[in-house]
Design a protein around this motif. Structure first.
Motif, short mmCIF file in Angstrom:
data_model
loop_
_atom_site.label_atom_id
_atom_site.label_comp_id
_atom_site.label_asym_id
_atom_site.label_seq_id
_atom_site.Cartn_x
_atom_site.Cartn_y
_atom_site.Cartn_z
N LEU A 177 0.84 -1.20 0.00
CA LEU A 177 0.00 0.00 0.00
C LEU A 177 0.87 1.24 0.00
N THR A 210 2.07 1.77 -3.68
CA THR A 210 1.04 2.33 -4.56
C THR A 210 0.65 3.73 -4.10
N PHE A 270 0.32 7.28 -6.20
CA PHE A 270 -0.91 8.06 -6.27
C PHE A 270 -0.59 9.54 -6.45
N VAL A 314 -9.13 6.59 -9.54
CA VAL A 314 -8.17 6.17 -8.53
C VAL A 314 -7.20 5.16 -9.12
N PHE A 348 -12.31 4.76 -0.62
CA PHE A 348 -11.00 4.97 -1.22
C PHE A 348 -10.04 3.86 -0.81
N PHE A 349 -10.14 3.44 0.46
CA PHE A 349 -9.26 2.39 0.92
C PHE A 349 -9.55 1.07 0.20
N TRP A 378 -7.91 1.44 -3.04
CA TRP A 378 -6.45 1.41 -2.86
C TRP A 378 -5.98 -0.04 -2.77
N VAL A 379 -6.67 -0.82 -1.96
CA VAL A 379 -6.29 -2.23 -1.81
C VAL A 379 -6.47 -2.96 -3.13
#
Lengths: 165, 349
Positions: free
Chosen positions: A31, A34, A38, B34, B305-306, B309-310
């Motif tokens: 994470l 990435t 972002f 995203v 968002f998380f 993201w994952v």
């Protein structure tokens, strides 16, 4: 055995330790990676609005040049068509009339000059073959089209804009 | 029941329904944006400024597409599948408290459709119903890939539901109530009696377990095996086209919205935020609670968002790894968490 390239890498396969097996630390580091991306600037060039700069020797669409008085330089000698490895160029020559001296530089000119852009491989041999410095591949990328016939470019698309206009 | 109450609830339902649809719609857009940012790209930017109209264009496309029902498919169930998926996704929002009581004119209005005293159980019931949409759709398609996807969805949801239920038991041991309104009120503010009020700080392990299970329940990466396109073409929605496919995809995003809302409510204080009393006093009875609603939505957006993201970080699990994680790790951990919570709450008080 001795490694000749010096690039040999010994790979050990150890059993995973507890932290590696727990999986969550690995996810967190993923994470993080990435997450860094972002906030990175995107490398995209938004094509139709923005254009990448071409290199100096980029060969794009052909243009038929005019001389300093605005007359077409091409004399329809056919050397470009002859040199073309893809046989993309055809032309029909015509003789210059008396009242056309301000339009064409030589006594002979190309009444029809067509390049099939689907055949053209943009090698630039026509440009090298031309004795009159009449053709250059200094244009843009050839735009897309719906019909094959629309890729055959005539003089209307190839000849440079007249000087004083 | 008074008529005014019915009207009030009806308006509230309409608003919540609308909001969850819009959030789901823009989640599709946000997902693509995203994803693009995580991959150093730009993302959709053609439809409207910054591509803001993209979801509308996608929706119009979905409606225009030819609707194909395979001849060998089971006609009625083929339609029931996506309807059920989106229905169960939508009704989960009914018990979530969106804000404190709000003053409009001279009325006091609950920003919650219904405060049933088994709110958490209701949520679990609704969430576990969601898998029927997937299962029926996959079975009705009469396609092996669809069926495999449906089987995966069913077994995955069953496995993770147990861990999810167990992880929440530890939370319920602390709160002592199943009503989501009360659970939220217990997390009032941010700091009280020398400790954080939010449940996350009392149940960090439980939260992580719950979140992992929520990922599995919503079929999101790394648990998106039911629609694993490398193995199963399209998974359970292989045979679906047009708006039926749209409903399945939409249901996934609504599920994501609902589970984000649930996580925010159960563990991150819902509409509570630090210094909320002072802010409420300053803003008054109408705008103060609305500010709280905004805070809740901020938390939900962060959770969504998380989720994304994952999704763009880790690859999908292999199927046996998924089952191993569910049965051999999450369930024992959840039980250990219950025992630990019991010990701590017995001996520390």
């Amino acid at each position: 055995m001795e490694s000749l390239s010096g690039k040999r890498k010994l790979i050990e396969s150890k059993p995973l330790n507890f932290l590696e097996r727990a999986y969550l630390p690995a996810i967190l580091s993923g994470l993080r990676i990435t997450g860094k991306h972002f906030f990175r600037k995107s490398v995209t060039i938004r094509y139709p609005e923005q254009k990448r700069e071409f290199s100096e020797n980029f060969r794009g669409m052909h243009s038929l040049k005019r001389d300093e008085e605005g007359r077409e330089r091409c004399t329809a000698c056919g050397l470009c068509a002859l040199s073309c490895p893809a046989e993309a160029i055809t032309m029909i020559a015509a003789e210059r009339q008396h009242d056309e001296e301000h339009l064409y530089r030589e006594e002979k000119y190309a009444a029809v000059y067509e390049i099939n852009m689907l055949r053209c491989i943009f090698c630039g041999l026509c440009e090298e073959a031309c004795p009159k410095e009449a053709i250059y591949l200094d244009g843009d990328i050839v735009p897309s089209n719906y019909l094959r016939k629309d890729f055959i470019y005539g003089k209307d698309k190839l000849v440079e804009e007249p000087l004083n206009q | 029941m008074e008529l005014s109450l019915v009207i009030e609830k009806f308006i509230l339902v309409a608003i919540i329904f609308g909001i969850s649809l819009v959030v789901a719609m823009y989640s599709t857009y946000a997902e693509r944006k995203v994803a693009a940012f995580f991959q150093d790209r730009v993302g959709p930017n053609r439809a409207g400024p910054l591509g803001i109209l993209q979801p509308l264009a996608d929706g119009a496309k979905m409606f225009m597409k030819e609707e194909i029902i395979p001849t060998r498919a089971s006609g009625l169930l083929f339609i029931v599948g996506p309807s059920l998926a989106i229905l169960t996704a939508c009704i989960g929002t009914a018990v979530i408290p969106w804000g404190q009581q709000i003053v409009i004119g001279s009325n006091l209005i609950d920003l919650q459709v219904t405060d049933i005293n088994v709110g958490v159980l209701y949520l679990f019931g609704v969430v576990s119903l969601g898998v029927y949409g997937v299962m029926i759709g996959g079975w009705a398609s009469n396609n092996k890939y669809s069926l495999l996807g449906a089987i995966r969805a069913a077994s995955q949801n069953i496995s993770y539901e147990i861990a999810m239920g167990l992880s929440i038991i530890a939370l319920l041991m602390i709160t002592g109530t199943l009503s989501l309104r009360e659970i939220t009120e217990q997390q009032h503010g941010f700091w009280a009696h020398g400790y954080f009020t939010w449940n996350f700080f009392k149940q960090p392990v439980g939260f992580i377990l719950f979140m992992v299970c929520a990922f599995a329940e919503t079929n999101r990466t790394p648990f998106d095996l039911p629609e694993c396109e490398t193995e199963l073409v399209g998974g359970y929605h292989t045979e679906y086209s047009s708006m039926k496919l749209g409903f399945y995809l939409f249901a996934e995003y609504i599920n994501m919205f609902v589970s984000s809302a649930v996580m925010a409510t159960l563990y991150f204080g819902g509409y509570n935020y630090p210094y909320m009393d002072a802010v409420n006093n300053a803003l008054g009875g109408t705008w103060g609670p609305l500010f709280g609603v905004g805070v809740l939505f901020l938390k939900i957006v962060l959770f969504i968002f998380f989720f994304m993201w994952v999704r763009w970080t880790i690859p999908r699990f292999r199927y046996d790894q998924l089952m191993d994680l569910g049965w051999k790790i999450l369930i024992p951990l959840a039980i250990a968490n219950i025992v630990l919570t019991g010990l701590v709450s017995t001996f520390l008080k």
